[in-house]
Design a protein around this motif. Structure first.
Motif, short mmCIF file in Angstrom:
data_model
loop_
_atom_site.label_atom_id
_atom_site.label_comp_id
_atom_site.label_asym_id
_atom_site.label_seq_id
_atom_site.Cartn_x
_atom_site.Cartn_y
_atom_site.Cartn_z
N ARG A 1 0.83 -1.21 0.00
CA ARG A 1 0.00 0.00 0.00
C ARG A 1 0.86 1.25 0.00
NH1 ARG A 1 -3.81 -3.01 3.52
NH2 ARG A 1 -2.74 -2.24 5.37
N ARG B 1 -8.63 10.89 -10.37
CA ARG B 1 -10.05 11.20 -10.54
C ARG B 1 -10.60 11.90 -9.28
NH1 ARG B 1 -12.69 9.96 -15.46
NH2 ARG B 1 -11.81 7.86 -15.37
N GLY C 1 -12.44 12.86 -6.06
CA GLY C 1 -13.00 12.04 -5.00
C GLY C 1 -12.17 10.82 -4.67
N VAL C 2 -11.09 10.61 -5.42
CA VAL C 2 -10.23 9.45 -5.19
C VAL C 2 -8.95 9.91 -4.51
CG1 VAL C 2 -8.90 7.60 -6.26
CG2 VAL C 2 -11.16 8.21 -7.17
N SER C 3 -8.63 9.32 -3.38
CA SER C 3 -7.38 9.67 -2.71
C SER C 3 -6.30 8.66 -3.12
CB SER C 3 -7.56 9.63 -1.20
OG SER C 3 -7.73 8.30 -0.76
N SER D 1 -6.71 5.48 -1.06
CA SER D 1 -7.81 4.59 -1.43
C SER D 1 -7.57 3.96 -2.80
CB SER D 1 -9.15 5.33 -1.40
OG SER D 1 -9.18 6.33 -2.42
N ALA D 2 -6.88 4.68 -3.68
CA ALA D 2 -6.54 4.09 -4.97
C ALA D 2 -5.56 2.94 -4.78
CB ALA D 2 -5.94 5.14 -5.90
N ILE E 1 -5.25 1.03 -2.06
CA ILE E 1 -6.01 -0.09 -1.49
C ILE E 1 -6.84 -0.78 -2.56
CG2 ILE E 1 -7.90 -0.67 0.09
CD1 ILE E 1 -6.90 1.62 1.91
N GLY E 2 -7.51 0.03 -3.39
CA GLY E 2 -8.37 -0.54 -4.43
C GLY E 2 -7.59 -1.29 -5.49
N ILE F 1 -4.73 -2.93 -5.10
CA ILE F 1 -4.32 -4.22 -4.54
C ILE F 1 -5.51 -5.16 -4.42
CG2 ILE F 1 -3.37 -5.35 -2.51
CD1 ILE F 1 -1.82 -2.65 -2.03
N ALA F 2 -6.63 -4.62 -3.95
CA ALA F 2 -7.84 -5.44 -3.84
C ALA F 2 -8.23 -6.00 -5.20
CB ALA F 2 -8.99 -4.62 -3.25
N ALA G 1 -10.19 3.88 -14.69
CA ALA G 1 -11.40 4.42 -14.06
C ALA G 1 -11.07 5.34 -12.89
CB ALA G 1 -12.30 3.28 -13.59
N VAL G 2 -9.92 5.11 -12.27
CA VAL G 2 -9.61 5.79 -11.03
C VAL G 2 -8.64 6.96 -11.26
CG1 VAL G 2 -7.59 4.70 -9.98
CG2 VAL G 2 -9.69 4.95 -8.64
N GLY H 1 -10.99 -8.71 -2.59
CA GLY H 1 -9.67 -8.21 -2.23
C GLY H 1 -9.72 -7.32 -0.99
N LEU H 2 -10.77 -6.54 -0.88
CA LEU H 2 -10.90 -5.69 0.29
C LEU H 2 -11.04 -6.52 1.56
CD1 LEU H 2 -13.35 -2.93 -1.03
CD2 LEU H 2 -10.92 -2.65 -0.45
N GLN I 1 -7.62 -7.72 2.82
CA GLN I 1 -6.87 -6.65 3.47
C GLN I 1 -7.50 -6.27 4.81
OE1 GLN I 1 -5.18 -3.35 0.97
NE2 GLN I 1 -6.27 -4.38 -0.68
N GLN J 1 -14.70 1.99 0.20
CA GLN J 1 -13.89 1.61 -0.96
C GLN J 1 -14.76 1.06 -2.08
OE1 GLN J 1 -9.92 2.60 -0.09
NE2 GLN J 1 -10.48 1.30 -1.81
N GLN K 1 -16.48 3.83 -3.79
CA GLN K 1 -15.56 4.52 -4.68
C GLN K 1 -15.37 3.77 -5.99
OE1 GLN K 1 -11.15 4.41 -4.55
NE2 GLN K 1 -11.38 6.42 -3.61
N ALA L 1 -16.41 5.11 -9.68
CA ALA L 1 -15.38 5.29 -10.72
C ALA L 1 -15.78 4.60 -12.02
CB ALA L 1 -14.04 4.75 -10.22
#
Lengths: 207, 207
Positions: free
Chosen positions: A138, A155, A157-159, A162-163, A165-166, A168-169, A197-198, B173-174, B177, B190, B193, B197
């Motif tokens: 992460r 994008r 609203g996306v930090s 969180s990107a 985390i997303g 990897i998920a 998308a992100v 995946g979430l 984690q 998440q 988000q 997206a």
DNA sequence: GTCTATAAACCGATAGAC
DNA sequence: GTCTATCGGTTTATAGAC
């Protein structure tokens, strides 16, 4: 440290290192398919063509063997990734390439899919390893997304966190579905779609 | 089928159904923490306060017990989800609510995280179950995204199928984690988000 | 319906010969 | 460095008493 050892019977000098590698490879196979608890030293021994006691001459016990497998894989993977990536955007492209190359390395994917699930149990011998692994992953990805953010390419609203985390998920979840039904899932294309998308960048799985 | 059985010693009529449920609950706990191979009937028996032979009176063998656990969970989950959702967009909102409610049901998440990894092995007793499960989940979500697509609410370059695959991957995946590091991951945020997206809609984890 | 006892297999690890 | 032999522990499942 690397001093030669006398030939004991008919073997050449310093056969140990090669044998260790052979054992590690077999252990990876076994742990990938069966997980740690269910994968046995007997299976590893059979695969290597050696007795269980022979295995335990090179690795103190089963937990040590698992740790060595993971350590060895990490070293190889980090090396491969470093070779592909540089900074920010390009390291995300490297990630897609990694996903693409992984499609021909089912064993590796299976290893992590199997062990990451198993190791969510707090007393699993690889629990700490995987907790650390995800923290590091992460942090690494967050840096890449931070670089994008500074260029206004994230994008709204996306930090960066969180990107990361997303991402990897997404990779993990795709691997599970891919292992269960390989023909139904295009991992690198899906990852490219997520990243597109992100961010404000169009990623592609094509070379 | 539901005919009463005579009291054998001191027990009330038809104690079986209740006992079965108790066993299923204990088995879920055991399989969630240890997986199928490593989770033992002994653990289940201890949790129930019964002998191993007692367990096997109600379920023919260990594999049957696992199948019963999964079947029972599926029935409950599908029921809960149907209660939350109706069509298209609102069923994606229901998904976020489900993710939110799951945060207080660690056992369930752990069960699927552990077993989905373990069951990627082709000879795992739950392998077919999970293959089918993902096929069904993808088909269901694809319908929701198709409905959005017809209203022009799918982001350019995103297909209903790939959105379905990505949504499931994200959720899975979430969960991994989150199990390894609960404080670091906000699953429902998440997921919201991801859905935001990949569509033209703004999803939120807030009620 | 639940128990005890037990069979039969498998497991990790050690001891000691070579 | 590798083997055989073995110990102590665990597992699933069955048989049979109550």
């Amino acid at each position: 440290m690397t001093a030669r050892q006398p030939p004991t019977s008919r073997g050449p000098y310093r056969k140990s290192a090669a044998t260790r590698t052979t054992i590690l490879d077999a252990a990876l196979e076994v742990f990938a398919v069966s997980g740690f608890h269910s994968g046995s030293l007997r299976d590893v021994a059979r695969l290597v063509g050696m007795s269980e006691a022979g295995i335990l001459h090179h690795f103190a016990d089963k937990v040590t063997l698992l740790a060595a497998v993971l350590e060895h894989r990490d070293a190889v993977d980090i090396e491969q990734f470093r070779r592909l990536s540089a900074d920010g955007e390009s390291s995300l492209h490297a990630l897609i390439q990694l996903a693409k190359s992984n499609e021909s390395r089912e064993r590796i994917i299976r290893l992590y899919a199997t062990l990451s699930g198993e190791s969510t149990a707090p007393d699993h011998p690889a629990h700490e390893h995987f907790v650390d692994r995800y923290v590091r992953a992460r942090a690494f990805l967050r840096e890449s997304f931070d670089a994008l953010d500074r260029r206004g390419l994230l994008r709204a609203g996306v930090s960066a966190e969180s990107a990361a985390i997303g991402t990897i998920a997404t990779m993990d979840g795709l691997q599970t579905q891919w292992l269960l039904d390989p023909d139904a899932i295009d991992m690198s294309a899906q990852l490219a779609q997520y990243l597109s998308a992100v961010t404000e960048i169009t990623f592609s799985a094509e070379v």
